[in-house]
Design a protein around this motif. Structure first.
Motif, PDB file in Angstrom:
ATOM      1  N   ILE A  10       0.823  -1.212   0.000  1.00 37.72           N
ATOM      2  CA  ILE A  10       0.000   0.000   0.000  1.00 37.72           C
ATOM      3  C   ILE A  10       0.857   1.261   0.000  1.00 37.72           C
ATOM      4  CG2 ILE A  10      -1.681   1.337   1.347  1.00 37.72           C
ATOM      5  CD1 ILE A  10      -2.770  -1.399   2.362  1.00 37.72           C
ATOM      6  N   VAL A  11       1.879   1.296   0.828  1.00 40.13           N
ATOM      7  CA  VAL A  11       2.692   2.511   1.006  1.00 40.13           C
ATOM      8  C   VAL A  11       3.303   3.016  -0.302  1.00 40.13           C
ATOM      9  CG1 VAL A  11       4.752   3.453   2.130  1.00 40.13           C
ATOM     10  CG2 VAL A  11       3.084   2.155   3.462  1.00 40.13           C
ATOM     11  N   PRO A  12       3.970   2.175  -1.079  1.00 36.43           N
ATOM     12  CA  PRO A  12       4.551   2.708  -2.315  1.00 36.43           C
ATOM     13  C   PRO A  12       3.509   3.171  -3.322  1.00 36.43           C
ATOM     14  CG  PRO A  12       5.112   0.382  -2.047  1.00 36.43           C
ATOM     15  CD  PRO A  12       4.373   0.812  -0.822  1.00 36.43           C
ATOM     16  N   ASP A  35      -6.065   0.714  -8.262  1.00 39.22           N
ATOM     17  CA  ASP A  35      -5.003  -0.294  -8.258  1.00 39.22           C
ATOM     18  C   ASP A  35      -4.123  -0.204  -7.011  1.00 39.22           C
ATOM     19  OD1 ASP A  35      -5.871  -1.178 -10.825  1.00 39.22           O
ATOM     20  OD2 ASP A  35      -4.779   0.508 -11.716  1.00 39.22           O
ATOM     21  N   LEU A  36      -4.758   0.002  -5.870  1.00 34.78           N
ATOM     22  CA  LEU A  36      -4.012   0.108  -4.611  1.00 34.78           C
ATOM     23  C   LEU A  36      -3.268  -1.186  -4.291  1.00 34.78           C
ATOM     24  CD1 LEU A  36      -3.404   1.879  -2.117  1.00 34.78           C
ATOM     25  CD2 LEU A  36      -5.389   0.814  -1.035  1.00 34.78           C
ATOM     26  N   LEU A  37      -3.901  -2.304  -4.592  1.00 39.56           N
ATOM     27  CA  LEU A  37      -3.310  -3.616  -4.360  1.00 39.56           C
ATOM     28  C   LEU A  37      -3.207  -4.364  -5.684  1.00 39.56           C
ATOM     29  CD1 LEU A  37      -5.375  -4.609  -1.196  1.00 39.56           C
ATOM     30  CD2 LEU A  37      -2.973  -3.918  -1.249  1.00 39.56           C
ATOM     31  N   PRO A  38      -2.310  -5.310  -5.777  1.00 41.85           N
ATOM     32  CA  PRO A  38      -2.236  -6.122  -6.996  1.00 41.85           C
ATOM     33  C   PRO A  38      -3.586  -6.800  -7.265  1.00 41.85           C
ATOM     34  CG  PRO A  38      -0.341  -6.537  -5.584  1.00 41.85           C
ATOM     35  CD  PRO A  38      -1.299  -5.687  -4.796  1.00 41.85           C
ATOM     36  N   ILE A  45      -8.948 -11.236  -1.783  1.00 47.75           N
ATOM     37  CA  ILE A  45      -9.636 -10.571  -0.674  1.00 47.75           C
ATOM     38  C   ILE A  45     -11.141 -10.593  -0.909  1.00 47.75           C
ATOM     39  CG2 ILE A  45     -10.013  -8.355   0.491  1.00 47.75           C
ATOM     40  CD1 ILE A  45      -6.969  -7.792  -0.151  1.00 47.75           C
ATOM     41  N   TYR A  46     -11.553 -10.246  -2.119  1.00 44.71           N
ATOM     42  CA  TYR A  46     -12.980 -10.240  -2.463  1.00 44.71           C
ATOM     43  C   TYR A  46     -13.605 -11.615  -2.222  1.00 44.71           C
ATOM     44  CZ  TYR A  46     -17.223 -10.052  -5.270  1.00 44.71           C
ATOM     45  OH  TYR A  46     -18.521 -10.134  -5.702  1.00 44.71           O
ATOM     46  N   ARG A  47     -12.910 -12.650  -2.667  1.00 47.03           N
ATOM     47  CA  ARG A  47     -13.440 -14.009  -2.508  1.00 47.03           C
ATOM     48  C   ARG A  47     -13.449 -14.454  -1.045  1.00 47.03           C
ATOM     49  NH1 ARG A  47     -10.289 -14.695  -7.251  1.00 47.03           N
ATOM     50  NH2 ARG A  47      -8.599 -15.581  -5.992  1.00 47.03           N
ATOM     51  N   SER A  48     -12.711 -13.772  -0.186  1.00 47.02           N
ATOM     52  CA  SER A  48     -12.639 -14.128   1.234  1.00 47.02           C
ATOM     53  C   SER A  48     -13.828 -13.629   2.047  1.00 47.02           C
ATOM     54  CB  SER A  48     -11.349 -13.571   1.855  1.00 47.02           C
ATOM     55  OG  SER A  48     -10.233 -14.161   1.255  1.00 47.02           O
ATOM     56  N   PHE A  49     -14.572 -12.682   1.493  1.00 45.37           N
ATOM     57  CA  PHE A  49     -15.726 -12.167   2.228  1.00 45.37           C
ATOM     58  C   PHE A  49     -16.805 -13.235   2.310  1.00 45.37           C
ATOM     59  CE2 PHE A  49     -13.820  -8.068   1.410  1.00 45.37           C
ATOM     60  CZ  PHE A  49     -14.161  -7.354   2.548  1.00 45.37           C
TER      61      PHE A  49
END
Length: 99
Positions: A10-12, A35-38, A45-49
């Protein structure tokens, strides 16, 4: 992937367009980062909800959202993502953007 590794992604991304993000924030008092995350991590992450039937629907005039207060009953990845945004490095970048 753990919270430290996610924060390190996230930081870069925040730094890469800090000037543009800060300018948008000063004008509109909010910002969003594409595009904050790959992409693959975002999809994971989406599939983890959980299914929405396992969450509570909260509706107000301002927002409509599903919530779940029991982080320990969800995928460990979701907890790691939530805490990645609270990493001091991420908080410091956001503080710099919003000051």
């Amino acid at each position: 992937m753990n919270r430290t590794e996610i924060a390190a992604l996230i930081v870069p991304r925040l730094r890469a367009d800090q000037t543009g993000i800060a300018a948008h924030y000063r004008q509109h008092h909010y910002f969003a980062v594409d595009d904050l995350l790959p992409v693959e991590l975002a999809h994971t992450i989406y599939r983890s909800f959980p299914d929405s039937s396992r969450m509570m629907l909260r509706k107000t005039i301002r927002e409509r959202k599903f919530v779940s207060a029991q982080m320990n009953s969800l995928s460990p990845l979701l907890e790691e993502v939530v805490y990645a945004f609270q990493d001091l490095r991420v908080v410091a970048e956001i503080a710099e953007i919003t000051r």
